[in-house]
Design a protein around this motif. Structure first.
Motif, PDB file in Angstrom:
ATOM      1  N   LEU A 178      14.240  43.952  29.300  1.00  0.00           N
ATOM      2  CA  LEU A 178      14.252  43.638  30.726  1.00  0.00           C
ATOM      3  C   LEU A 178      15.639  43.211  31.184  1.00  0.00           C
ATOM      4  O   LEU A 178      16.053  43.522  32.309  1.00  0.00           O
ATOM      5  N   VAL A 179      16.379  42.506  30.327  1.00  0.00           N
ATOM      6  CA  VAL A 179      17.759  42.140  30.662  1.00  0.00           C
ATOM      7  C   VAL A 179      18.604  43.402  30.806  1.00  0.00           C
ATOM      8  O   VAL A 179      19.401  43.538  31.747  1.00  0.00           O
ATOM      9  N   PHE A 188      10.823  37.390  36.400  1.00  0.00           N
ATOM     10  CA  PHE A 188      10.575  35.955  36.208  1.00  0.00           C
ATOM     11  C   PHE A 188      10.427  35.245  37.559  1.00  0.00           C
ATOM     12  O   PHE A 188       9.538  34.411  37.759  1.00  0.00           O
ATOM     13  N   THR A 189      11.306  35.585  38.516  1.00  0.00           N
ATOM     14  CA  THR A 189      11.248  34.986  39.845  1.00  0.00           C
ATOM     15  C   THR A 189       9.963  35.379  40.568  1.00  0.00           C
ATOM     16  O   THR A 189       9.356  34.564  41.283  1.00  0.00           O
ATOM     17  N   ALA A 190       9.533  36.624  40.385  1.00  0.00           N
ATOM     18  CA  ALA A 190       8.294  37.100  41.012  1.00  0.00           C
ATOM     19  C   ALA A 190       7.092  36.300  40.510  1.00  0.00           C
ATOM     20  O   ALA A 190       6.200  35.941  41.283  1.00  0.00           O
ATOM     21  N   VAL A 191       7.079  36.005  39.219  1.00  0.00           N
ATOM     22  CA  VAL A 191       5.998  35.200  38.642  1.00  0.00           C
ATOM     23  C   VAL A 191       6.044  33.792  39.208  1.00  0.00           C
ATOM     24  O   VAL A 191       5.016  33.219  39.590  1.00  0.00           O
ATOM     25  N   ILE A 199       3.946  41.314  40.453  1.00  0.00           N
ATOM     26  CA  ILE A 199       3.200  40.894  39.263  1.00  0.00           C
ATOM     27  C   ILE A 199       2.168  41.946  38.867  1.00  0.00           C
ATOM     28  O   ILE A 199       2.071  42.336  37.699  1.00  0.00           O
ATOM     29  N   ILE A 200       1.392  42.430  39.852  1.00  0.00           N
ATOM     30  CA  ILE A 200       0.358  43.423  39.562  1.00  0.00           C
ATOM     31  C   ILE A 200       0.975  44.743  39.109  1.00  0.00           C
ATOM     32  O   ILE A 200       0.501  45.382  38.169  1.00  0.00           O
ATOM     33  N   ASN A 255      21.436  32.718  36.611  1.00  0.00           N
ATOM     34  CA  ASN A 255      20.003  32.948  36.752  1.00  0.00           C
ATOM     35  C   ASN A 255      19.493  32.363  38.064  1.00  0.00           C
ATOM     36  O   ASN A 255      20.257  31.848  38.882  1.00  0.00           O
ATOM     37  N   HIS A 256      18.166  32.437  38.262  1.00  0.00           N
ATOM     38  CA  HIS A 256      17.579  32.010  39.534  1.00  0.00           C
ATOM     39  C   HIS A 256      17.706  30.506  39.768  1.00  0.00           C
ATOM     40  O   HIS A 256      17.541  30.037  40.895  1.00  0.00           O
TER      41      HIS A 256
END
Length: 311
Positions: A178-179, A188-191, A199-200, A255-256
């Motif tokens: 993913l990186v 990660f931010t979406a979660v 997510i879906i 990161n976020h």
């Protein structure tokens, strides 16, 4: 399945979850070490047309037996437990004691490659070529530079498919993939933000990728067992580049949370580590933990022989 075998399977799930918490280390490696890899792939593959027919006819007992449900639920319970309770410890060590943590996994993966390689019944030129190809593939993945990619739902779906495939391959981390796809922080931010569309979509990609790739892996293990094992062994050896304990950061990203994280690194010798990075190399502790990781694999193999999983 006897109680002691259930407990051992649960512990293997915990080990898989702990490995998945560390970028660059795959839970698939732990599954291979502990002797449950082929059963795991075969169980996931059982979610097929036959399973759907059993569900349609409301034969829940037949469906449960068909998918090896007890095996899967115990294993995934262990993985979930590990992620919930132990991942923070591992991530803490990754931030504060990375040299020692990576050394532990370095020793673990070396031993893993030896254990997996023992499953090859006969070495020949094709087997050697397959293992060398695996080494180059594993090494290339660890040095690949993350690319700029779109944020469309179709690409998120694709990212889920690729990441989950990597997670069940020994030596390759799905989070690292993913990186490389520039989607680790995005997902990660979406979660974190409960972005259900992402997510879906990502989860659907994971499910489709897992079910389809498990069929391919199962087929190759059945038809070309030694060649497949050789390739997977090579992947583990090639991935050692990622878990070398002493690294120099060449490029970073934010990161976020606004934290600066390493993006591109190169391996350096422990003798020059302090001079370049200003951090202690902890050579003695690193060697001790590498030996501990090696011995842990040996211990797991002995336990697998003594307490083999029985459905």
């Amino acid at each position: 399945m006897e109680l002691k075998n259930k407990f051992m399977l649960y512990l293997k799930g915990i080990a898989m979850g702990a490995a998945d918490a560390v970028p660059g280390v795959s839970g698939g490696t732990i599954a291979f070490i502990s002797g449950i890899y082929e059963e795991l792939i075969d169980s996931i593959r059982s979610f097929n047309i036959t399973g759907l027919k059993l569900l349609k006819s409301l034969d829940f007992k037949g469906f449960w037996e068909h998918i090896n449900g007890l095996f899967l639920i115990i294993l995934f319970a262990g993985i979930a437990t590990s992620i919930l309770f132990f991942s923070r410890i591992i991530l803490y060590c990754l931030v504060h004691y990375p040299e020692m943590l990576w050394a532990f996994f370095f020793g673990l993966i070396i031993a893993s490659a030896l254990v997996v390689g023992k499953k090859i019944s006969q070495w020949n030129s094709k087997i050697i070529f397959s293992s060398i190809a695996g080494i180059f593939a594993g090494y290339y993945i660890t040095i690949a530079v993350p690319a700029q990619t779109p944020e469309t739902l179709s690409f998120i779906f694709f990212s889920g498919m690729i990441a989950i495939c990597a997670m069940i391959l020994p030596g390759i981390s799905g989070s690292f993939i993913l990186v490389l796809l520039s989607k680790y922080e995005y997902v990660f931010t979406a979660v974190k933000d409960f972005n259900m569309a992402v997510i879906i979509t990502f989860g659907s990609g994971c499910v489709i990728g897992l079910l389809s790739f498990s069929h391919l892996l199962n087929w190759t293990l059945k038809r070309f067992h030694d060649l497949t094992i050789a390739m997977l062994t090579g992947l583990m050896i090639g991935s050692l580049n990622k878990v070398w304990p002493w690294k120099e950061v060449l490029k970073t990203y934010t990161n976020h949370k606004g934290q600066i994280k390493p993006l591109i690194e190169q391996n350096i010798l422990p003798a020059s580590y302090f001079e370049i990075t200003g951090r202690e190399s902890y050579v003695f502790y690193a060697l001790a933990l590498a030996a501990a990781g090696f011995l842990l694999v040996w211990f797991l193999e002995k336990l697998t022989i003594e307490y083999p999983d029985k459905s």
